[in-house]
Design a protein around this motif. Structure first.
Motif, PDB file in Angstrom:
ATOM      1  N   UNK A   1       0.945  -1.226   0.153  1.00 36.87           N
ATOM      2  CA  UNK A   1      -0.228   0.312  -0.090  1.00 36.87           C
ATOM      3  C   UNK A   1       0.984   1.267  -0.022  1.00 36.87           C
ATOM      4  N   UNK A   2       1.641   1.336   0.731  1.00 40.52           N
ATOM      5  CA  UNK A   2       2.804   2.357   0.656  1.00 40.52           C
ATOM      6  C   UNK A   2       3.683   2.589  -0.294  1.00 40.52           C
ATOM      7  N   UNK A   3       4.148   1.628  -0.935  1.00 40.16           N
ATOM      8  CA  UNK A   3       4.888   1.708  -1.982  1.00 40.16           C
ATOM      9  C   UNK A   3       4.066   1.972  -2.951  1.00 40.16           C
ATOM     10  N   UNK A   4       2.672   1.720  -3.226  1.00 39.97           N
ATOM     11  CA  UNK A   4       1.890   2.022  -4.486  1.00 39.97           C
ATOM     12  C   UNK A   4       1.501   3.509  -4.540  1.00 39.97           C
ATOM     13  N   UNK A   5       1.882   4.191  -3.157  1.00 42.55           N
ATOM     14  CA  UNK A   5       1.591   5.510  -3.035  1.00 42.55           C
ATOM     15  C   UNK A   5       2.810   6.423  -3.449  1.00 42.55           C
ATOM     16  N   UNK A   6       3.956   5.480  -4.077  1.00 42.37           N
ATOM     17  CA  UNK A   6       4.960   5.936  -4.665  1.00 42.37           C
ATOM     18  C   UNK A   6       6.051   6.735  -3.507  1.00 42.37           C
ATOM     19  N   UNK A   7       6.012   6.095  -2.372  1.00 39.80           N
ATOM     20  CA  UNK A   7       6.892   6.435  -1.158  1.00 39.80           C
ATOM     21  C   UNK A   7       8.065   5.714  -1.505  1.00 39.80           C
ATOM     22  N   UNK A   8       9.225   6.422  -1.035  1.00 38.22           N
ATOM     23  CA  UNK A   8      10.561   5.806  -1.107  1.00 38.22           C
ATOM     24  C   UNK A   8      10.671   4.553   0.027  1.00 38.22           C
ATOM     25  N   UNK A   9      11.597   3.850  -0.352  1.00 34.21           N
ATOM     26  CA  UNK A   9      11.958   2.765   0.397  1.00 34.21           C
ATOM     27  C   UNK A   9      12.406   3.218   2.004  1.00 34.21           C
ATOM     28  N   UNK A  10      12.796   4.213   1.991  1.00 35.54           N
ATOM     29  CA  UNK A  10      13.297   4.815   3.320  1.00 35.54           C
ATOM     30  C   UNK A  10      12.371   5.154   4.008  1.00 35.54           C
ATOM     31  N   UNK A  11      11.134   5.686   3.379  1.00 35.05           N
ATOM     32  CA  UNK A  11       9.869   5.919   4.002  1.00 35.05           C
ATOM     33  C   UNK A  11       9.327   4.868   4.548  1.00 35.05           C
ATOM     34  N   UNK A  12       9.150   3.827   3.695  1.00 32.72           N
ATOM     35  CA  UNK A  12       8.305   2.780   4.011  1.00 32.72           C
ATOM     36  C   UNK A  12       9.048   1.919   5.126  1.00 32.72           C
TER      37      UNK A  12
END
Length: 73
Positions: free
Chosen positions: A61-72
């Motif tokens: 879900x977080x990756x689908x929001x285009x968040x960086x790996x660091x943020x995830x």
């Protein structure tokens, strides 16, 4: 751990970090709680409901929001 649900537990952790003046950590905890609450759409999240599969779904879900790996992370 007295709390049986994630939201109450996280709220307590956030308040404890604020009391310790660990405001950066409190902010990260609050952001994580907000994102997970939005993801599940629940007002109560019991610890027994958490498992590897729904945490992986949350990551997706977080990756689908285009968040960086660091943020995830």
């Amino acid at each position: 751990m007295k709390e049986k649900d994630l939201i109450r537990f996280m709220d307590r952790m956030i308040e404890e970090r604020k009391a310790e003046y660990a405001l950066g950590t409190a902010h990260i905890y609050q952001s994580t709680l907000n994102a997970f609450s939005e993801f599940c759409g629940c007002e109560v999240i019991y610890f027994h409901q958490l498992n590897r599969a729904n945490l992986k779904e949350f990551e997706t879900y977080l990756r689908d929001k285009q968040l960086s790996w660091n943020t995830v992370s």
